[in-house]
Design a protein around this motif. Structure first.
Motif, PDB file in Angstrom:
ATOM      1  N   ALA A  18     -22.459  22.773   5.687  1.00  9.79           N
ATOM      2  CA  ALA A  18     -23.087  22.887   7.007  1.00  9.79           C
ATOM      3  C   ALA A  18     -24.021  24.084   7.092  1.00  9.79           C
ATOM      4  O   ALA A  18     -25.127  23.985   7.635  1.00  9.79           O
ATOM      5  CB  ALA A  18     -22.010  22.975   8.087  1.00  9.79           C
ATOM      6  N   CYS A  19     -23.594  25.224   6.551  1.00  8.04           N
ATOM      7  CA  CYS A  19     -24.423  26.424   6.606  1.00  8.04           C
ATOM      8  C   CYS A  19     -25.725  26.224   5.834  1.00  8.04           C
ATOM      9  O   CYS A  19     -26.778  26.745   6.209  1.00  8.04           O
ATOM     10  CB  CYS A  19     -23.651  27.630   6.085  1.00  8.04           C
ATOM     11  SG  CYS A  19     -23.042  27.461   4.387  1.00  8.04           S
ATOM     12  N   GLU A  43     -26.604  36.093   2.082  1.00  8.11           N
ATOM     13  CA  GLU A  43     -27.823  35.616   2.723  1.00  8.11           C
ATOM     14  C   GLU A  43     -27.558  34.985   4.094  1.00  8.11           C
ATOM     15  O   GLU A  43     -28.485  34.568   4.783  1.00  8.11           O
ATOM     16  CB  GLU A  43     -28.509  34.575   1.828  1.00  8.11           C
ATOM     17  CG  GLU A  43     -28.915  35.084   0.457  1.00  8.11           C
ATOM     18  CD  GLU A  43     -30.041  36.101   0.540  1.00  8.11           C
ATOM     19  OE1 GLU A  43     -30.862  36.001   1.481  1.00  8.11           O
ATOM     20  OE2 GLU A  43     -30.094  36.996  -0.328  1.00  8.11           O
ATOM     21  N   ALA A  44     -26.307  34.905   4.497  1.00  7.26           N
ATOM     22  CA  ALA A  44     -25.954  34.239   5.753  1.00  7.26           C
ATOM     23  C   ALA A  44     -26.392  35.056   6.962  1.00  7.26           C
ATOM     24  O   ALA A  44     -26.433  36.288   6.929  1.00  7.26           O
ATOM     25  CB  ALA A  44     -24.456  33.995   5.811  1.00  7.26           C
ATOM     26  N   LYS A  50     -22.086  29.921  13.310  1.00  6.01           N
ATOM     27  CA  LYS A  50     -21.859  28.996  14.420  1.00  6.01           C
ATOM     28  C   LYS A  50     -21.639  27.559  13.975  1.00  6.01           C
ATOM     29  O   LYS A  50     -21.141  26.740  14.753  1.00  6.01           O
ATOM     30  CB  LYS A  50     -23.035  29.068  15.396  1.00  6.01           C
ATOM     31  CG  LYS A  50     -23.161  30.404  16.110  1.00  6.01           C
ATOM     32  CD  LYS A  50     -24.321  30.406  17.087  1.00  6.01           C
ATOM     33  CE  LYS A  50     -24.422  31.741  17.809  1.00  6.01           C
ATOM     34  NZ  LYS A  50     -25.554  31.773  18.778  1.00  6.01           N
ATOM     35  N   VAL A  51     -22.018  27.225  12.737  1.00  4.38           N
ATOM     36  CA  VAL A  51     -21.828  25.856  12.257  1.00  4.38           C
ATOM     37  C   VAL A  51     -20.716  25.765  11.220  1.00  4.38           C
ATOM     38  O   VAL A  51     -20.440  24.689  10.695  1.00  4.38           O
ATOM     39  CB  VAL A  51     -23.139  25.276  11.669  1.00  4.38           C
ATOM     40  CG1 VAL A  51     -24.224  25.271  12.722  1.00  4.38           C
ATOM     41  CG2 VAL A  51     -23.588  26.039  10.426  1.00  4.38           C
ATOM     42  N   CYS A  52     -20.066  26.879  10.940  1.00  8.80           N
ATOM     43  CA  CYS A  52     -18.974  26.888   9.951  1.00  8.80           C
ATOM     44  C   CYS A  52     -17.676  26.468  10.628  1.00  8.80           C
ATOM     45  O   CYS A  52     -17.252  27.078  11.616  1.00  8.80           O
ATOM     46  CB  CYS A  52     -18.818  28.282   9.354  1.00  8.80           C
ATOM     47  SG  CYS A  52     -17.378  28.434   8.257  1.00  8.80           S
ATOM     48  N   PRO A  53     -17.001  25.434  10.127  1.00  8.89           N
ATOM     49  CA  PRO A  53     -15.765  24.960  10.771  1.00  8.89           C
ATOM     50  C   PRO A  53     -14.622  25.967  10.744  1.00  8.89           C
ATOM     51  O   PRO A  53     -13.669  25.845  11.514  1.00  8.89           O
ATOM     52  CB  PRO A  53     -15.421  23.698   9.979  1.00  8.89           C
ATOM     53  CG  PRO A  53     -16.073  23.874   8.654  1.00  8.89           C
ATOM     54  CD  PRO A  53     -17.343  24.630   8.941  1.00  8.89           C
ATOM     55  N   PHE A  54     -14.723  26.993   9.885  1.00 10.72           N
ATOM     56  CA  PHE A  54     -13.652  27.981   9.813  1.00 10.72           C
ATOM     57  C   PHE A  54     -14.046  29.334  10.401  1.00 10.72           C
ATOM     58  O   PHE A  54     -13.223  30.239  10.459  1.00 10.72           O
ATOM     59  CB  PHE A  54     -13.182  28.159   8.367  1.00 10.72           C
ATOM     60  CG  PHE A  54     -12.326  27.017   7.880  1.00 10.72           C
ATOM     61  CD1 PHE A  54     -10.962  27.026   8.063  1.00 10.72           C
ATOM     62  CD2 PHE A  54     -12.902  25.915   7.269  1.00 10.72           C
ATOM     63  CE1 PHE A  54     -10.166  25.954   7.650  1.00 10.72           C
ATOM     64  CE2 PHE A  54     -12.123  24.840   6.843  1.00 10.72           C
ATOM     65  CZ  PHE A  54     -10.754  24.866   7.040  1.00 10.72           C
ATOM     66  N   LEU A  55     -15.303  29.470  10.846  1.00  9.68           N
ATOM     67  CA  LEU A  55     -15.735  30.731  11.431  1.00  9.68           C
ATOM     68  C   LEU A  55     -16.167  30.610  12.882  1.00  9.68           C
ATOM     69  O   LEU A  55     -16.093  31.576  13.644  1.00  9.68           O
ATOM     70  CB  LEU A  55     -16.913  31.314  10.632  1.00  9.68           C
ATOM     71  CG  LEU A  55     -16.599  32.146   9.396  1.00  9.68           C
ATOM     72  CD1 LEU A  55     -17.891  32.669   8.787  1.00  9.68           C
ATOM     73  CD2 LEU A  55     -15.661  33.301   9.709  1.00  9.68           C
ATOM     74  N   SER A  56     -16.632  29.441  13.265  1.00  9.95           N
ATOM     75  CA  SER A  56     -17.161  29.271  14.616  1.00  9.95           C
ATOM     76  C   SER A  56     -16.129  29.624  15.679  1.00  9.95           C
ATOM     77  O   SER A  56     -14.944  29.305  15.558  1.00  9.95           O
ATOM     78  CB  SER A  56     -17.628  27.830  14.828  1.00  9.95           C
ATOM     79  OG  SER A  56     -18.021  27.620  16.164  1.00  9.95           O
ATOM     80  N   GLU A  57     -16.586  30.291  16.736  1.00 13.22           N
ATOM     81  CA  GLU A  57     -15.708  30.620  17.859  1.00 13.22           C
ATOM     82  C   GLU A  57     -15.446  29.404  18.732  1.00 13.22           C
ATOM     83  O   GLU A  57     -14.561  29.424  19.587  1.00 13.22           O
ATOM     84  CB  GLU A  57     -16.343  31.735  18.691  1.00 13.22           C
ATOM     85  CG  GLU A  57     -16.467  33.058  17.943  1.00 13.22           C
ATOM     86  CD  GLU A  57     -17.115  34.132  18.797  1.00 13.22           C
ATOM     87  OE1 GLU A  57     -17.564  33.807  19.912  1.00 13.22           O
ATOM     88  OE2 GLU A  57     -17.166  35.288  18.342  1.00 13.22           O
ATOM     89  N   LEU A 189     -20.762  20.884  15.297  1.00 16.27           N
ATOM     90  CA  LEU A 189     -21.350  22.211  15.454  1.00 16.27           C
ATOM     91  C   LEU A 189     -22.825  22.203  15.066  1.00 16.27           C
ATOM     92  O   LEU A 189     -23.655  22.859  15.715  1.00 16.27           O
ATOM     93  CB  LEU A 189     -20.578  23.239  14.614  1.00 16.27           C
ATOM     94  CG  LEU A 189     -19.136  23.513  15.052  1.00 16.27           C
ATOM     95  CD1 LEU A 189     -18.409  24.364  14.015  1.00 16.27           C
ATOM     96  CD2 LEU A 189     -19.106  24.207  16.413  1.00 16.27           C
ATOM     97  N   LEU A 190     -23.168  21.461  14.021  1.00 15.48           N
ATOM     98  CA  LEU A 190     -24.566  21.326  13.622  1.00 15.48           C
ATOM     99  C   LEU A 190     -25.384  20.644  14.711  1.00 15.48           C
ATOM    100  O   LEU A 190     -26.515  21.041  15.000  1.00 15.48           O
ATOM    101  CB  LEU A 190     -24.672  20.530  12.315  1.00 15.48           C
ATOM    102  CG  LEU A 190     -24.484  21.296  11.006  1.00 15.48           C
ATOM    103  CD1 LEU A 190     -24.369  20.329   9.834  1.00 15.48           C
ATOM    104  CD2 LEU A 190     -25.643  22.264  10.775  1.00 15.48           C
ATOM    105  N   CYS A 191     -24.821  19.604  15.303  1.00 13.39           N
ATOM    106  CA  CYS A 191     -25.524  18.879  16.367  1.00 13.39           C
ATOM    107  C   CYS A 191     -25.783  19.773  17.581  1.00 13.39           C
ATOM    108  O   CYS A 191     -26.776  19.587  18.291  1.00 13.39           O
ATOM    109  CB  CYS A 191     -24.727  17.642  16.791  1.00 13.39           C
ATOM    110  SG  CYS A 191     -24.775  16.291  15.572  1.00 13.39           S
ATOM    111  N   ASN A 192     -24.909  20.756  17.789  1.00 15.21           N
ATOM    112  CA  ASN A 192     -25.119  21.706  18.879  1.00 15.21           C
ATOM    113  C   ASN A 192     -26.329  22.597  18.639  1.00 15.21           C
ATOM    114  O   ASN A 192     -26.942  23.107  19.578  1.00 15.21           O
ATOM    115  CB  ASN A 192     -23.883  22.598  19.062  1.00 15.21           C
ATOM    116  CG  ASN A 192     -22.717  21.866  19.685  1.00 15.21           C
ATOM    117  OD1 ASN A 192     -22.879  20.809  20.291  1.00 15.21           O
ATOM    118  ND2 ASN A 192     -21.524  22.419  19.525  1.00 15.21           N
ATOM    119  N   GLN A 193     -26.679  22.771  17.347  1.00  9.72           N
ATOM    120  CA  GLN A 193     -27.782  23.656  16.986  1.00  9.72           C
ATOM    121  C   GLN A 193     -29.049  22.915  16.567  1.00  9.72           C
ATOM    122  O   GLN A 193     -30.130  23.510  16.518  1.00  9.72           O
ATOM    123  CB  GLN A 193     -27.351  24.580  15.821  1.00  9.72           C
ATOM    124  CG  GLN A 193     -26.111  25.407  16.077  1.00  9.72           C
ATOM    125  CD  GLN A 193     -26.290  26.399  17.218  1.00  9.72           C
ATOM    126  OE1 GLN A 193     -27.386  26.924  17.422  1.00  9.72           O
ATOM    127  NE2 GLN A 193     -25.220  26.650  17.961  1.00  9.72           N
TER     128      GLN A 193
END
Length: 463
Positions: A18-19, A43-44, A50-57, A189-193
């Motif tokens: 996703a990233c 490089e992140a 925001k699109v990472c399934p394990f980092l997104s809030e 999460l990707l669709c949100n961005q």
């Protein structure tokens, strides 16, 4: 150190890609253990988190509430999320059913959507011609491709290329994405961005997930049947036959010169509870039922359904239109469909729910006690208070076994000797059997696995 570096350095990256979709600089590639992960997290940017399934809030509760909470008469359960209907069933066409992993309802629904003109492509996992990876996400644009890429694949995959393909293709405007819970969350999460992606994704179909596997799982299955890792070119993880139960199935493997199939229970590593070759991230997932998916399919391993070796699906419906298609299929006689309860759904994946509820609470508490970083999860750490000392040791031991299996298999491959892996895994395996009160049975099974693998490889040498 940025948040993505923490994720990768601590082993929690699932490698979904996703990233990389949102940031072209990021590279997701396979590591030495045969799992995808981000290789240049430095490089992140903050947007990538925001699109990472394990980092997104933004967690599954937030996403699913926005999607489903306003649906008339929708229900909610803290274990399986929102649902409008719960079912068990299968497709009546025996040929389609036998070629599926469970009851064939996932492929049947995809074909219905395609025939009705509701979608023009399916993004799902299928075979690849790559010499390195046997499977990957594919974009199926016809009924024949949809059928060809059916079935479950216990193999590492990433979706960056497939998502870029549908974004760049002007002829694709309505796609359905099929994936496991963490992949579904990443797509949401990707669709949100990404407005373009959001406009093209019509439905998300989920697949229940116990946990993912590294490439080594397929290689171990093949190696035990006489095919060395570099020789394996085909594997069917769920080949149906006359076994008497849906939970007993064959794993079929092929090389250029060898073809073999063996019942899952006769191969070392197919015990999902043992967790060989499990990505660390899977031990930190709290979503079993694909809570952000429009509809989700799993195995109906409960009561009389498991006695049907042809297989049945458990279904969690959240999208009323997709649910109506199932009901029409039942009315027309194309599919079998029974209403089931929340308890039935939980029973069908009871071990996974335990591992990702009280088991995850134990793992969170352990990380907190040792002042170690971990992703934020929805599970309340207080659940760990009611877990017995013995059960706690099972949950923590599984983590260690998973890690050791990756390392030991690399060693065995470097020596071109399968038995090195068996011998190195033996102490951990016996300890696992001991804490599960099955030491005698486990020892006997291990000896059986070893003898069977030796016989299979001896036959190959004779040929």
């Amino acid at each position: 150190m940025n948040e993505m570096e923490k994720l990768v350095d601590n082993g929690f990256c699932i490698g979904c890609g996703a990233c990389g979709v949102i940031n072209d600089k990021l590279i997701v590639s396979t590591n030495e253990s045969g799992m995808y992960q981000l290789s240049n997290p430095k490089e992140a940017t903050s947007l990538d988190y925001k699109v990472c399934p394990f980092l997104s809030e933004v967690n599954e509760n937030v996403i699913s509430s926005k999607l489903f909470s306003s649906i008339p008469e929708i229900k909610f359960d803290e274990n399986i999320g929102y649902y409008s209907g719960l079912y068990a069933g299968h497709v009546k066409n025996d040929d389609m059913r036998l070629k599926s992993s469970s009851g064939g309802l996932t492929t049947w629904l995809l074909e219905e959507l395609f025939n009705r003109g509701d979608i023009d492509a399916v993004v799902h996992v299928g075979s690849k011609s790559s010499s390195e990876n046997l499977f990957g996400f594919r974009v199926s644009r016809s009924l024949s491709e949809i059928k060809k890429n059916a079935k479950s694949r216990y193999y590492p995959v990433e979706f960056k290329e497939a998502i870029q393909e549908i974004k760049n293709d002007l002829n694709l405007s309505r796609i359905v994405f099929v994936g496991i819970p963490c992949h579904l969350k990443a797509i949401r999460l990707l669709c949100n961005q990404d407005r373009l992606l959001s406009s093209k994704v019509s439905y998300l179909i989920g697949i229940f997930c116990g946990h993912m596997k590294s490439r080594a799982f397929a290689e171990l299955v093949g190696w035990q049947q006489g095919i060395r890792p570099h020789e394996l070119n085909q594997i069917d993880f769920r080949y149906k036959g006359q076994t008497g139960r849906a939970g007993r199935y064959f794993l079929s493997v092929k090389s250029a010169s060898v073809e073999s199939k063996t019942i899952n229970s006769k191969l070392f590593g197919t015990d999902w509870g043992l967790g060989l070759f499990k990505p660390k991230a899977c031990d930190w997932c709290d979503d079993v039922g694909g809570e952000v998916g429009d509809i989700v399919f799993g195995d109906a391993w409960i009561e009389h359904y498991d006695e049907d070796e042809k297989g049945n699906n458990i279904v969690i419906a959240r999208n009323l239109y997709l649910e109506s298609i199932l009901k029409e299929g039942f009315s027309s006689g194309e599919i079998s469909l029974d209403e089931v309860t929340v308890d039935d759904v939980i029973k069908s994946q009871s071990a996974t729910f335990r591992h990702r509820r009280e088991g995850l609470a134990v793992r969170i508490q352990n990380k907190n006690d040792n002042n170690e970083w971990h992703p934020q999860k929805r599970v309340d750490v207080s659940l760990a208070k009611n877990v017995s000392k013995k059960r706690r040791s099972v949950y923590l031991l599984r983590e260690k076994i998973s890690k050791k299996s990756h390392d030991y298999f690399i060693t065995a491959k470097s020596k071109d000797n399968l038995y090195i892996f068996f011998l190195m895994m033996l102490p951990s395996y016996l300890k696992y059997c001991h804490v599960n009160n099955s030491l005698l049975k486990g020892t006997a099974k291990f000896i059986y696995f070893l003898i069977k693998a030796a016989a299979s490889n001896f036959k190959k040498v004779l040929k």
